[in-house]
Enzyme design. Structure first.
Site, PDB file in Angstrom:
ATOM      1  N   HIS A   1       4.676 -20.155 -33.660  1.00  0.00           N
ATOM      2  CA  HIS A   1       5.476 -21.446 -33.781  1.00  0.00           C
ATOM      3  C   HIS A   1       4.253 -22.697 -33.482  1.00  0.00           C
ATOM      4  O   HIS A   1       3.713 -22.683 -32.508  1.00  0.00           O
ATOM      5  CB  HIS A   1       6.217 -21.395 -32.402  1.00  0.00           C
TER       6      HIS A   1
ATOM      7  N   GLU B   1       3.814 -24.636 -30.103  1.00  0.00           N
ATOM      8  CA  GLU B   1       3.498 -23.839 -28.942  1.00  0.00           C
ATOM      9  C   GLU B   1       1.916 -23.737 -29.003  1.00  0.00           C
ATOM     10  O   GLU B   1       1.485 -22.709 -29.533  1.00  0.00           O
ATOM     11  CB  GLU B   1       4.290 -22.726 -28.942  1.00  0.00           C
TER      12      GLU B   1
ATOM     13  N   HIS C   1       2.961 -17.607 -27.103  1.00  0.00           N
ATOM     14  CA  HIS C   1       3.939 -18.533 -27.538  1.00  0.00           C
ATOM     15  C   HIS C   1       3.955 -19.653 -26.142  1.00  0.00           C
ATOM     16  O   HIS C   1       2.899 -19.343 -25.219  1.00  0.00           O
ATOM     17  CB  HIS C   1       5.315 -18.018 -27.606  1.00  0.00           C
TER      18      HIS C   1
ATOM     19  N   GLU D   1       4.240 -15.645 -23.208  1.00  0.00           N
ATOM     20  CA  GLU D   1       4.510 -17.192 -22.875  1.00  0.00           C
ATOM     21  C   GLU D   1       3.657 -17.908 -22.060  1.00  0.00           C
ATOM     22  O   GLU D   1       3.976 -17.514 -21.047  1.00  0.00           O
ATOM     23  CB  GLU D   1       5.915 -17.496 -22.712  1.00  0.00           C
TER      24      GLU D   1
END
Length: 874
Positions: A176, A179, A286, A372
């Site tokens: 992404h 990100e 991410h 993340e």
């Protein structure tokens, strides 16, 4: 009152309309400028949420209790979302990104590590590492984005130019594009590994034991946006085509294209890259929250190794918690099931289809998690060093996990690698089993500590089941030697002579292949009778028996039928009487798009998936699909055209004549026995024996040779010294028509002066004769006995040690000259004018002479007559 109420209602509706129009305009502007919009909406029900999430990528802000959801829409999906009539908001903070509280100071980004690089700096830095550390790393471009940017992967290994029998590990970040936290952290990790190798034992051991691949930026077009843009400015989640790359992978639940779009260049590049490697463990980074998310994303069903995933994810989070603020990575989306702060099982957070980690787990038999790294997708550069400190040890320890569990080398009896399935009875599900590598036979099964019943199976080999105990954070080695079901060929060792060929013969029931080395991949010769090259040393060859399997299946892939789609699902049904490999099938495909995808699945009689592969193809017509499916012994197996791209059809033959068989595989029918569906001319892998060693003993050939010494007394006597090699018997012909000998070192007396061709034949009982002829020149001085009374002279003792006595004729009153020669004719001692005493001459002090053969010349100084005697000193 009513008027006031009506007025209020009109004003309220106007306000809502104005508010909605404002959000609509924002959304349209963002889609026009960025290609996507992030919006927040509230679903009316969980069912509606699930329905919308099938076409709208869901972001990180998901509240399942209130059903308030963050999602991303593009020009195609936004109108679809609007059709639901749900209120939504478009927040500037969700759509316009700048790094928090910091300028993007890129000048010293790779020394202070507190900034994001320009794209050109990133490319230059990756090339710098490959150039500066050529023995430790190499740079590979695995594909190109729609805007022409390179997808770069750096390999780090102690033997970087080789594919070693080591686990392969992958880190990638920022699929992404907005990100971004993981992007510079991965570059810093590369720098840390390379600059500390050899001085830091933790880094050195990790690089020595693992083939590490790192892709810092998986979506450069999303991060840097338009072509030529060199700095990060207002990045987007999607790629340049407006597609969410983490919804773009084949999905075993939702199908080939859950989001209805074709595979993007980035997706195809990573799929092809994964196919070219055997990644044991993977993580992709991410941002937008702080949590380790493990499979599955597409189902609430626990992964077969859910306990292992929970264990390594908690290890990662604990490493982070040890060095970070208490609020970092503390979210737990599945606390009701697995209470572990900073860790969640994916679907319990929210379901995702077409995600990469499920693709890796299901289609690649690997393990992947999503990490993340930051609540803010694009943290300020000043925060990057802190996030490095939070995650550095976690990065390293996660990589180490690739070396744990149980692993080993699977070979045949000859030591050659075998591709085998490694499965755990009562444990594995949804492709969680693994395979050994074709190059080295190495396999790696990452698993939670415990004792497992492990089955090792491969076509053409006896299946073995072994109890293996694994320990957490420890490597357990379980090597396996597979025993072929095909008997070894029969062949005998043989002998040959130096620099001659050997004839080797073997018998078997198939094709006999001969190899120079036990682990060679290319045979020297195929056939029962192999003639070796001329050999000079003992040499072994290796022969195997290969049982080829005929192709099976219909071959009418281009005539007698028609094209059809995939509804209902089409398949062939078959039985397998022995485990074999289905290497290839032929198909004929027609698609209006020109580029399309197909998923082929192997199922058992109950429809349970045994293996699957996805193919991205282009061009209508005939294609060969490399499946390499291991077919088990079973009835009612199915080869299924599981999924097809839209507007894509496969050819079916209209007049099948079931069954089709080659003895091992029998295709008995299809999903509609009136047709033969799609998979033609099956190529079945051959089965083979172990390789039998056939030894060739190279016997030496005799080499005839000799030297000689002519007696200096010119009496015709010659001493021959045999210098032949590798011979056991000898035959001499002295060239005078009468003389011969079988002695090793003969002494022969020629009767007359002349040149004689002396021939020596030396014989080796295994490799025959060798002959040499050397000319010997001899001079013979002859005197009558009446004239040469010296013939009666006696010399004793013979052999002698320290002295000799010479007895001369009693009727002579002469003086004598005496000269002693060695076998080479050199004069050693010379005595002149010696007068015998009582007809005897004594020569003393001869103890200094070396042991050996000598010749003594005794001459009457009056008559000049002489005689030569042969003496031995010992």
């Amino acid at each position: 009152m009513k008027k006031i109420t009506l007025l209020n209602l009109v004003f309220l509706l106007f306000s809502v309309s104005l508010f909605s129009q404002t959000n609509l305009q924002k959304a349209q502007n963002y889609i026009a400028s960025k290609g996507e919009v992030c919006l927040v909406f509230k679903a009316n029900s969980e069912a509606q949420f699930n329905e919308i999430s099938e076409f709208l990528p869901i972001g990180h802000k998901v509240n399942k209790e209130t059903l308030e959801i963050e999602a991303y829409a593009n020009a195609e999906t936004f109108p679809q979302f609007l059709s639901y009539g749900l209120p939504y908001t478009v927040n500037k903070s969700d759509n316009e990104f700048t790094p928090e509280n910091s300028t993007n100071n890129v000048n010293a980004w790779d020394t202070t590590w507190d900034a994001y690089p320009t794209y050109s700096q990133y490319v230059a830095k990756m090339n710098y590492y490959a150039t500066t550390y050529p023995n430790l790393c190499s740079l590979q471009t695995i594909g190109t984005t729609p805007n022409g940017r390179a997808l770069l992967v750096l390999k780090i290994s102690d033997n970087v130019a080789q594919d070693e029998a080591e686990p392969e590990f992958l880190y990638s970040s920022t699929m992404h594009g907005d990100e971004l936290t993981g992007y510079p952290l991965m570059i810093r990790l590369i720098d840390y590994l390379l600059s500390n190798y050899g001085s830091d034992s933790e880094v050195t051991n990790l690089v020595n034991s693992t083939e590490i691949y790192i892709n810092p930026l998986a979506n450069p077009d999303g991060s840097y946006r338009s072509t030529g843009n060199n700095t990060i400015s207002n990045p987007i989640r999607a790629n340049a085509n407006g597609q969410d790359l983490n919804r773009n992978y084949p999905d075993n639940v939702a199908g080939l294209h859950d989001n209805g779009t074709t595979y993007q260049p980035e997706t195809k590049a990573f799929m092809a890259f994964a196919d070219s490697r055997d990644f044991v463990l993977v993580a992709n980074f991410h941002g937008g929250t702080e949590v380790v998310n493990y499979p599955y994303d597409n189902t609430f069903t626990d992964h077969a190794d859910a306990d292992y995933y929970e264990y390594i994810s908690v290890e990662y989070a604990d490493n982070v918690h040890n060095v970070s603020p208490s609020t970092y990575m503390d979210i737990d989306y599945d606390s009701s099931v697995h209470p572990s702060p900073g860790v969640t099982q994916g679907a319990r957070w929210y379901q995702v289809y077409g995600g990469r980690q499920d693709y890796t787990n299901y289609y690649q038999h690997g393990k992947e998690v999503t990490i993340e790294l930051s609540n803010t997708k694009w943290i300020s550069g000043s925060q990057l060093p802190a996030h490095w400190n939070y995650n550095k040890q976690a990065f390293l320890d996660y990589m180490k996990q690739a070396n744990y569990g149980f692993q080993g080398i699977i070979t045949d009896e000859s030591g050659n690698p075998v591709v085998a399935q490694v499965a755990i009875a009562g444990h594995d599900a949804l492709n969680s089993y693994v395979f050994s590598n074709a190059d080295h036979g190495d396999y790696y099964r990452l698993i939670k500590g415990g004792t497992y019943s492990v089955t090792y199976s491969a076509p053409g080999y006896v299946t073995q089941t072994i109890n293996v105990t694994a320990t957490d954070n420890t490597k357990t080695v379980q090597n396996v030697t597979m025993v072929a079901t095909t008997a070894n060929p029969t062949a005998n060792d043989t002998e040959t002579c130096y620099n001659e060929t050997a004839s080797l013969t073997a018998t078997g029931s198939g094709t006999l292949n001969w190899y120079a080395n036990e682990n060679d991949t290319t045979p020297l010769f195929s056939g029962a009778n192999f003639i070796t090259p001329a050999l000079t040393t003992n040499t072994s060859y290796y022969v195997e028996d290969v049982i080829s399997k005929a192709n099976v299946g219909d071959t009418h892939y281009n005539s007698g039928g028609s094209f059809t789609g995939n509804s209902p699902q089409r398949y062939l049904v078959f039985n397998c009487t022995e485990s074999v490999i289905l290497q290839q099938v032929t198909t004929n495909i027609s698609s209006s798009s020109g580029a399309y995808d197909i998923e082929v699945e192997l199922q058992n009689s109950s429809g349970q998936m045994l293996d699957a592969k996805v193919f991205s193809l282009s061009g209508n017509g005939v294609h060969t699909l490399d499946l390499n499916f291991i077919l088990p012994v079973a009835n009612g197996l199915k080869l299924v055209q599981k999924n097809l791209s839209s507007n894509t059809n496969m050819y079916r033959y209209s007049s099948p004549t079931y069954p089709y068989t080659n003895g091992s595989v029998t295709i008995t029918g299809s999903s509609n026995n009136s047709y033969y569906y799609s998979f033609y001319d099956w190529k079945i892998g051959a089965l083979k024996s172990a390789r039998k060693e056939v030894a060739v003993t190279v016997n030496p050939k005799a080499a005839a040779n000799f030297t000689y010494v002519v007696n200096p007394a010119n009496n015709g006597e010659v001493t021959f010294t045999n210098t032949s090699t590798d011979a056991t018997t000898y035959a001499w012909d002295f060239g005078d028509s009468i003389g011969s000998s079988t002695s090793t070192n003969p002494v022969y007396t020629f009767a007359a002066t002349g040149d004689y061709d002396v021939q020596l034949t030396s014989t080796n009982p295994n490799c025959g004769d060798d002959t040499i002829t050397i000319q010997v020149s001899v001079t013979v001085t002859t005197l009558g006995l009446a004239d040469n009374t010296l013939n009666t002279i006696a010399v004793y003792p013979n052999p002698f040690n320290t002295s000799v006595m010479i007895k001369v004729p009693s009727n002579q009153n002469s003086e004598y000259s005496i000269e002693l020669y060695d076998v080479s004719g050199r004069s050693i001692i010379n005595y002149d004018n010696i007068t015998p005493i009582n007809n005897t001459i004594t020569l003393s002090n001869l103890n200094t002479l070396s042991n050996g053969i000598y010749f003594m010349k005794i001459m009457d100084t009056d008559t000049q007559n002489f005689v030569t005697k042969r003496l031995v000193k010992q």
